[in-house]
Design a protein around this motif. Structure first.
Motif, short mmCIF file in Angstrom:
data_model
loop_
_atom_site.label_atom_id
_atom_site.label_comp_id
_atom_site.label_asym_id
_atom_site.label_seq_id
_atom_site.Cartn_x
_atom_site.Cartn_y
_atom_site.Cartn_z
N TYR A 1 -58.22 37.58 -15.33
CA TYR A 1 -58.59 39.25 -15.60
C TYR A 1 -60.46 38.72 -15.46
CZ TYR A 1 -54.21 41.39 -15.86
OH TYR A 1 -53.26 41.44 -15.60
N SER A 2 -60.88 37.78 -16.66
CA SER A 2 -62.50 37.43 -16.53
C SER A 2 -62.70 37.11 -15.02
CB SER A 2 -62.57 36.32 -16.74
OG SER A 2 -62.05 34.54 -16.74
N ILE A 3 -62.35 36.95 -14.17
CA ILE A 3 -62.25 36.70 -12.59
C ILE A 3 -63.25 37.81 -12.19
CG2 ILE A 3 -62.60 35.80 -10.39
CD1 ILE A 3 -61.21 32.74 -11.56
N TYR A 4 -62.20 38.97 -12.82
CA TYR A 4 -62.36 40.05 -11.79
C TYR A 4 -63.36 40.43 -12.63
CZ TYR A 4 -57.32 38.95 -9.95
OH TYR A 4 -56.72 39.00 -9.56
N ILE A 5 -63.29 41.46 -13.56
CA ILE A 5 -64.58 41.68 -14.68
C ILE A 5 -66.09 41.14 -14.02
CG2 ILE A 5 -65.71 42.16 -16.91
CD1 ILE A 5 -63.10 42.06 -17.70
N ALA A 6 -65.64 39.91 -13.93
CA ALA A 6 -67.20 39.16 -12.94
C ALA A 6 -67.45 39.81 -11.32
CB ALA A 6 -67.45 37.89 -13.10
N LEU A 7 -66.79 39.63 -11.05
CA LEU A 7 -66.65 40.00 -9.22
C LEU A 7 -67.43 41.78 -9.84
CD1 LEU A 7 -67.02 39.53 -6.82
CD2 LEU A 7 -64.14 40.19 -6.53
N ALA A 8 -66.71 42.43 -10.42
CA ALA A 8 -66.56 43.93 -10.45
C ALA A 8 -68.61 44.24 -11.14
CB ALA A 8 -65.00 44.48 -11.46
N VAL A 9 -68.84 43.48 -12.31
CA VAL A 9 -70.06 43.29 -12.51
C VAL A 9 -70.58 42.54 -11.30
CG1 VAL A 9 -72.43 41.96 -14.26
CG2 VAL A 9 -69.88 43.75 -14.68
N CYS A 10 -70.87 42.04 -11.11
CA CYS A 10 -71.83 41.49 -10.28
C CYS A 10 -71.75 42.58 -8.39
CB CYS A 10 -70.92 39.48 -9.31
SG CYS A 10 -71.63 38.67 -10.25
N LEU A 11 -70.65 43.04 -8.33
CA LEU A 11 -70.76 44.29 -6.87
C LEU A 11 -71.89 45.61 -7.85
CD1 LEU A 11 -67.04 44.28 -5.53
CD2 LEU A 11 -69.02 43.32 -4.87
N ALA B 1 -81.75 35.77 2.37
CA ALA B 1 -80.76 34.34 2.35
C ALA B 1 -80.76 34.19 1.29
CB ALA B 1 -81.00 33.80 3.42
N ALA B 2 -81.48 33.55 0.65
CA ALA B 2 -81.70 33.17 -1.21
C ALA B 2 -81.38 33.74 -1.81
CB ALA B 2 -82.98 32.27 -1.18
N TYR B 3 -81.18 35.05 -1.65
CA TYR B 3 -80.19 36.11 -2.76
C TYR B 3 -79.18 35.62 -2.65
CZ TYR B 3 -84.77 38.00 -5.08
OH TYR B 3 -85.97 37.93 -5.96
N VAL B 4 -78.73 36.06 -1.03
CA VAL B 4 -77.27 36.23 -0.79
C VAL B 4 -76.30 35.12 -1.34
CG1 VAL B 4 -75.56 36.56 0.68
CG2 VAL B 4 -77.63 37.83 0.60
N CYS B 5 -76.78 33.85 -1.20
CA CYS B 5 -76.72 32.23 -1.54
C CYS B 5 -76.61 32.93 -2.41
CB CYS B 5 -77.53 30.91 -0.80
SG CYS B 5 -77.44 31.27 0.97
N GLU B 6 -77.00 32.49 -3.95
CA GLU B 6 -77.40 32.72 -4.64
C GLU B 6 -76.03 33.82 -5.59
OE1 GLU B 6 -78.83 31.32 -8.48
OE2 GLU B 6 -79.46 30.82 -6.69
N PHE B 7 -76.15 34.50 -4.75
CA PHE B 7 -74.57 35.58 -5.70
C PHE B 7 -73.67 35.41 -5.14
CE2 PHE B 7 -71.87 38.67 -4.37
CZ PHE B 7 -72.57 40.14 -5.27
N CYS B 8 -73.86 34.82 -4.05
CA CYS B 8 -72.34 34.17 -3.42
C CYS B 8 -71.75 32.77 -3.82
CB CYS B 8 -72.07 33.73 -1.98
SG CYS B 8 -71.98 35.53 -1.51
N SER B 9 -73.31 31.94 -4.59
CA SER B 9 -72.52 30.61 -4.89
C SER B 9 -71.99 30.59 -6.57
CB SER B 9 -74.41 29.52 -5.26
OG SER B 9 -73.85 28.60 -5.98
N GLY B 10 -73.04 32.05 -7.10
CA GLY B 10 -72.84 32.71 -8.75
C GLY B 10 -71.19 33.04 -9.12
N ILE B 11 -70.80 33.73 -7.81
CA ILE B 11 -69.62 33.67 -7.86
C ILE B 11 -68.58 32.44 -8.13
CG2 ILE B 11 -67.62 35.41 -7.45
CD1 ILE B 11 -69.90 38.11 -6.49
N CYS B 12 -68.69 31.81 -6.91
CA CYS B 12 -67.54 30.60 -6.77
C CYS B 12 -68.04 29.98 -7.98
CB CYS B 12 -68.32 29.70 -5.74
SG CYS B 12 -68.43 30.38 -4.25
N LYS B 13 -69.14 29.80 -8.33
CA LYS B 13 -69.01 28.86 -10.07
C LYS B 13 -68.67 29.60 -10.80
CE LYS B 13 -73.68 26.74 -8.94
NZ LYS B 13 -74.83 26.76 -8.86
#
Length: 128
Positions: free
Chosen positions: A27-37, A77-89
Protein backbone atom coordinates in the motif's frame (compact mmCIF):
# COMPACT_ATOMS: atom_id res chain seq x y z
CA UNK A 1 3.13 28.91 -5.71
CA UNK A 2 2.87 25.63 -7.61
CA UNK A 3 6.13 24.47 -6.08
CA UNK A 4 4.52 24.79 -2.65
CA UNK A 5 1.61 22.65 -3.84
CA UNK A 6 4.00 20.04 -5.20
CA UNK A 7 5.98 20.05 -1.96
CA UNK A 8 2.82 19.64 0.09
CA UNK A 9 1.60 16.80 -2.13
CA UNK A 10 4.94 15.05 -1.66
CA UNK A 11 4.90 15.59 2.07
CA UNK A 12 1.31 14.36 2.38
CA UNK A 13 2.20 11.27 0.37
CA UNK A 14 5.12 10.49 2.63
CA UNK A 15 3.04 11.03 5.75
CA UNK A 16 0.44 8.62 4.39
CA UNK A 17 2.93 6.02 3.16
CA UNK A 18 5.18 5.79 6.23
CA UNK A 19 2.56 4.45 8.66
CA UNK A 20 1.26 2.02 6.05
CA UNK A 21 4.75 0.69 5.38
CA UNK A 22 4.79 -1.29 8.62
CA UNK A 23 1.23 -2.53 8.08
CA UNK A 24 1.10 -3.30 4.37
CA UNK A 25 4.21 -2.53 2.35
CA UNK A 26 2.45 -2.75 -1.00
CA UNK A 27 0.00 0.00 0.00
CA UNK A 28 2.82 2.38 0.77
CA UNK A 29 4.34 1.65 -2.64
CA UNK A 30 0.99 2.36 -4.32
CA UNK A 31 0.67 5.65 -2.47
CA UNK A 32 4.23 6.64 -3.44
CA UNK A 33 3.54 5.76 -7.05
CA UNK A 34 0.29 7.74 -7.05
CA UNK A 35 2.03 10.79 -5.58
CA UNK A 36 4.80 10.50 -8.18
CA UNK A 37 2.26 10.33 -10.98
CA UNK A 38 0.37 13.32 -9.59
CA UNK A 39 3.57 15.35 -9.47
CA UNK A 40 4.37 14.16 -12.99
CA UNK A 41 1.06 15.56 -14.25
CA UNK A 42 2.01 18.94 -12.78
CA UNK A 43 5.38 18.63 -14.52
CA UNK A 44 3.76 17.96 -17.90
CA UNK A 45 2.02 21.34 -17.68
CA UNK A 46 5.38 23.06 -17.23
CA UNK A 47 6.90 20.94 -19.95
CA UNK A 48 4.33 22.11 -22.49
CA UNK A 49 5.08 25.71 -21.55
CA UNK A 50 8.79 25.07 -22.03
CA UNK A 51 8.15 23.55 -25.46
CA UNK A 52 6.18 26.57 -26.65
CA UNK A 53 8.93 28.89 -25.41
CA UNK A 54 11.53 26.73 -27.16
CA UNK A 55 9.65 27.08 -30.44
CA UNK A 56 9.88 30.85 -30.22
CA UNK A 57 13.53 30.55 -29.21
CA UNK A 58 14.16 28.40 -32.27
CA UNK A 59 13.15 31.31 -34.50
CA UNK A 60 15.87 33.47 -32.94
CA UNK A 61 18.65 30.88 -32.97
CA UNK A 62 18.20 29.32 -36.40
CA UNK A 63 20.79 26.59 -37.05
CA UNK A 64 22.38 26.90 -33.61
CA UNK A 65 19.19 25.56 -32.08
CA UNK A 66 20.37 21.97 -32.52
CA UNK A 67 22.88 22.40 -29.70
CA UNK A 68 20.24 23.75 -27.36
CA UNK A 69 17.99 20.88 -28.37
CA UNK A 70 20.66 18.39 -27.27
CA UNK A 71 20.90 20.16 -23.94
CA UNK A 72 17.16 19.90 -23.33
CA UNK A 73 17.12 16.25 -24.38
CA UNK A 74 19.85 15.55 -21.85
CA UNK A 75 17.98 17.37 -19.09
CA UNK A 76 14.77 15.53 -19.96
CA UNK A 77 16.56 12.18 -19.91
CA UNK A 78 18.07 13.00 -16.53
CA UNK A 79 14.63 13.82 -15.09
CA UNK A 80 13.06 10.64 -16.48
CA UNK A 81 15.86 8.47 -15.13
CA UNK A 82 15.74 10.19 -11.75
CA UNK A 83 11.98 9.67 -11.58
CA UNK A 84 12.15 5.98 -12.52
CA UNK A 85 15.16 5.33 -10.32
CA UNK A 86 13.44 6.93 -7.33
CA UNK A 87 10.40 4.72 -7.76
CA UNK A 88 12.60 1.62 -8.03
CA UNK A 89 14.51 2.60 -4.88
CA UNK A 90 11.28 3.21 -2.97
CA UNK A 91 10.08 -0.24 -3.96
CA UNK A 92 13.34 -1.74 -2.66
CA UNK A 93 14.86 -2.60 -6.03
CA UNK A 94 18.17 -0.75 -5.75
CA UNK A 95 19.82 -2.92 -8.39
CA UNK A 96 17.26 -1.97 -11.02
CA UNK A 97 17.51 1.67 -9.94
CA UNK A 98 21.26 1.55 -10.49
CA UNK A 99 20.80 0.08 -13.95
CA UNK A 100 18.28 2.78 -14.89
CA UNK A 101 20.73 5.46 -13.75
CA UNK A 102 23.58 3.85 -15.70
CA UNK A 103 21.52 3.63 -18.88
CA UNK A 104 20.49 7.27 -18.43
CA UNK A 105 24.12 8.34 -18.20
CA UNK A 106 25.00 6.37 -21.32
CA UNK A 107 22.05 7.88 -23.18
CA UNK A 108 23.12 11.40 -22.22
CA UNK A 109 26.66 10.62 -23.39
CA UNK A 110 25.31 9.27 -26.68
CA UNK A 111 23.15 12.30 -27.47
CA UNK A 112 26.07 14.59 -26.61
CA UNK A 113 28.43 12.96 -29.11
CA UNK A 114 27.36 15.07 -32.14
CA UNK A 115 28.20 18.22 -30.19
CA UNK A 116 31.61 16.81 -29.34
CA UNK A 117 32.24 15.92 -32.98
CA UNK A 118 31.22 19.42 -34.09
CA UNK A 119 33.63 20.88 -31.53
CA UNK A 120 36.44 18.65 -32.77
CA UNK A 121 35.76 19.70 -36.38
CA UNK A 122 35.85 23.37 -35.37
CA UNK A 123 39.18 22.89 -33.58
CA UNK A 124 40.55 21.03 -36.59
CA UNK A 125 39.52 23.85 -38.93
CA UNK A 126 41.10 26.47 -36.68
CA UNK A 127 44.33 24.47 -36.41
CA UNK A 128 44.47 24.15 -40.18
Amino acid sequence: MDIIKIGLIGLAGVLLAVPLKSYKTEYSIYIALAVCLLILTYSVNYFTRILTDMESLQNYLGDSFQYLSVLFKAVGAAYVCEFCSGICKDAGYNGIAGQVETMGKMYILLIGMPVLFALMESIEQLAG
